[in-house]
Design an enzyme around this catalytic site. Structure first.
Site, short mmCIF file in Angstrom:
data_model
loop_
_atom_site.label_atom_id
_atom_site.label_comp_id
_atom_site.label_asym_id
_atom_site.label_seq_id
_atom_site.Cartn_x
_atom_site.Cartn_y
_atom_site.Cartn_z
N SER A 282 1.03 -1.59 0.08
CA SER A 282 -0.17 -0.09 0.30
C SER A 282 0.88 1.23 0.03
O SER A 282 0.78 2.54 -0.68
CB SER A 282 -1.18 0.31 1.26
OG SER A 282 -0.57 -0.39 2.58
N HIS A 312 -1.41 -8.85 1.89
CA HIS A 312 -1.34 -7.64 2.92
C HIS A 312 -2.26 -7.13 3.37
O HIS A 312 -2.49 -8.19 4.83
CB HIS A 312 -1.39 -6.20 2.11
CG HIS A 312 -0.84 -5.43 1.79
ND1 HIS A 312 0.38 -4.43 3.38
CD2 HIS A 312 -0.65 -3.86 2.12
CE1 HIS A 312 0.25 -3.55 3.44
NE2 HIS A 312 0.12 -3.14 2.72
N HIS A 358 6.31 -12.29 8.11
CA HIS A 358 6.68 -11.38 7.74
C HIS A 358 7.47 -11.31 6.43
O HIS A 358 8.63 -11.82 6.79
CB HIS A 358 6.84 -10.24 8.99
CG HIS A 358 6.58 -8.36 8.60
ND1 HIS A 358 6.71 -7.96 7.87
CD2 HIS A 358 5.82 -7.89 8.34
CE1 HIS A 358 7.29 -6.44 7.58
NE2 HIS A 358 6.09 -6.50 8.11
N ARG A 367 3.86 -4.39 16.64
CA ARG A 367 2.86 -3.75 17.05
C ARG A 367 2.10 -5.12 17.56
O ARG A 367 0.63 -4.74 18.12
CB ARG A 367 2.08 -3.74 15.52
CG ARG A 367 2.72 -2.14 14.69
CD ARG A 367 2.86 -2.48 13.79
NE ARG A 367 3.44 -3.95 12.95
CZ ARG A 367 3.01 -4.05 11.18
NH1 ARG A 367 2.29 -3.22 10.53
NH2 ARG A 367 3.07 -4.44 11.24
N ASP A 413 -1.49 -8.13 12.56
CA ASP A 413 -2.51 -9.27 13.12
C ASP A 413 -2.88 -9.94 13.21
O ASP A 413 -4.63 -10.90 13.37
CB ASP A 413 -2.90 -9.26 10.85
CG ASP A 413 -2.29 -8.72 9.57
OD1 ASP A 413 -3.01 -7.41 9.82
OD2 ASP A 413 -1.62 -8.85 8.36
#
Length: 478
Positions: A282, A312, A358, A367, A413
């Site tokens: 993105s 993504h 990743h 995160r 995620d």
């Protein structure tokens, strides 16, 4: 401020890199604290940028003149065929991703941001407006500066009716990301950059209408996103913005969630999802499209279409759906051995375990860690959170045993869906829209700097397999 760390500069510092990293870690808090205290009292973000830009333009000019011919490393066939992994080829000022440390926003880690950026309440999660200020200026803002920016974003948050009509022209069953990208494209009608370009604005001033478009876009996307959520899942009953709330709190409110904890979660969510350097799909898409002087609305709409891909941003949707499939088949009280068997079953069926691995990171995503800490604080007994904790124990060893995965650790995620689900936002199909709202902050911040620094049209060279074969036949054997 922390700006571009090029490979040649890093190589010159390689001999004492460990010392520098440790020094940065030790001094980071005090350095940023000094910045907070000595920052200009000016509350206007635009004027702050106007002061910073000439200095950074000169810095870039010097970098090009003194180091323009310095090599950044070797390009291998694996890199060309492997999605350009590990290939340095993009300037991205706002954040830097380290394989071991994770993301740093202008040099600041997520824990540092949580500690130093202004919050809505003492000890609370950082306000996304504060991160926006940090990304654009490289400085930690004061509470007053964040308050002024929050008000400016509220003042800009006006969405024309034709945007909603464009969304309404789509079937309500259309994917939320399709509706979101459509809404952003409809917002483009008001682009200040397009108007200025058509009037012949000088290229040295490109950044100013880009700034106007970017801040207006950031301000408006929560309204568009919440409209889509209410349209699809709540019978079209729209909730207006609350002028007393901040960016993250307002987004939560317009979605229909007014609990203080959910508002805190939304502040954290938007902050940590905002930027992840420039190589992800993105961010790179937004930069690439903008390099053609497409305005921020066109560029961000393109970025959203990249974010919508399963590899993504759509992954956060897939994680919760997979976790719920585990519960449906094995129950909430699944044992570690049962979970291990289910993981192997997933892998042996040719699928991946979503939320793990990743493209850059080689350790647990920070995160993920900060979301886990939020869960431990607010929902330690939630069954799905406990399942996520078990997955953290089970999945990495299985992926390591598989032998094909460079990073077996959980990413961002792996956790976000469980938190959202706990507070009532259970519609996993919508989750990528939340990601998109967040990513507007990082992409638009860098886009302003793209125009301020006069970065050129992106045009890498492509090759055919025949050329690669012929080149490799002539190349000396390793």
């Amino acid at each position: 401020m922390v700006f571009f760390r090029s490979v040649p500069l890093l190589s010159r510092l390689r001999s004492h890199a460990q010392h520098q990293v440790q020094k940065q870690s030790n001094l980071s808090n005090s350095f940023r604290w000094i910045q907070t205290q000595t920052i200009s009292s000016d509350l206007d973000l635009h004027s702050q940028l106007k002061e910073l830009i000439p200095e950074q333009q000169e810095r870039l000019k010097k970098l090009k003149s003194e180091y323009g011919k310095v090599q950044l490393g070797n390009i291998t066939v694996d890199m060309v065929l492997g999605g350009m992994r590990g290939m340095t080829g993009l300037l991205w000022e706002t954040s830097l991703l380290d394989p071991d440390e994770g993301i740093r926003f202008r040099g600041m880690s997520i824990p540092e941001c949580q500690k130093l950026l202004p919050a809505a309440k003492p000890g609370g999660e950082p306000l996304p407006e504060g991160l926006l200020w940090l990304l654009l200026t490289g400085k930690v803002p004061t509470k007053e500066q964040v308050g002024a920016l929050s008000k400016e974003l509220r003042d800009r948050a006006s969405v024309p009716d034709y945007v909603f009509k464009a969304i309404d022209a789509l079937p309500v069953t259309a994917h939320p990301m399709t509706q979101f990208a459509t809404g952003v494209m409809a917002l483009q009608v008001q682009s200040e950059f397009q108007k200025a370009y058509e009037k012949g604005i000088h290229k040295s001033k490109y950044w100013e209408p880009t700034y106007e478009d970017s801040l207006s876009l950031i301000a408006r996307v929560p309204i568009v996103a919440s409209y889509i959520y209410r349209r699809i899942y709540k019978d079209g009953k729209v909730i207006p913005m609350n002028d007393s709330l901040d960016y993250g709190g307002n987004f939560s409110h317009m979605l229909g969630f007014d609990s203080p904890e959910m508002q805190e979660l939304m502040r954290l969510y938007v902050t940590i999802h905002s930027d992840h350097e420039g190589g992800n799909v993105s961010a790179h898409t937004g930069h690439l499209v903008a390099s053609a002087l497409s305005d921020p609305y066109l560029s961000f709409a393109a970025a959203l279409n990249g974010l919508a891909g399963p590899l993504h941003g759509l992954a956060n949707q897939e994680v919760l759906l997979w976790i719920k499939s585990v519960v449906e088949e094995c129950g909430e009280n699944i044992t570690t051995e049962q979970l291990k068997d289910y993981v192997w079953k997933t892998l042996n069926s040719g699928k991946v375990v979503p939320g793990f691995g990743h493209g850059v990171l080689r350790k647990t995503d920070p995160r993920y860690t900060c979301q886990r800490e939020f869960a431990l604080k607010h929902l330690p007994d939630d069954p799905l959170f406990q399942l996520v904790s078990k997955l953290y124990e089970v999945v990495p060893p299985v992926l390591t045993q598989l032998g094909k995965v460079k990073n077996p650790w959980p990413n961002v995620d792996a956790h976000s869906g469980v938190l959202l689900n706990y507070y009532g936002l259970t519609e996993a199909r919508y989750y990528t829209v939340l990601f998109g709202v967040s990513r507007s902050i990082g992409i638009c911040s860098q886009l302003i700097w793209d125009r301020a620094l006069g970065l050129p049209l992106e045009r890498p060279k492509s090759v055919t397999m025949e050329l690669l074969e012929n080149h490799c036949k002539k190349a000396p054997a390793n």
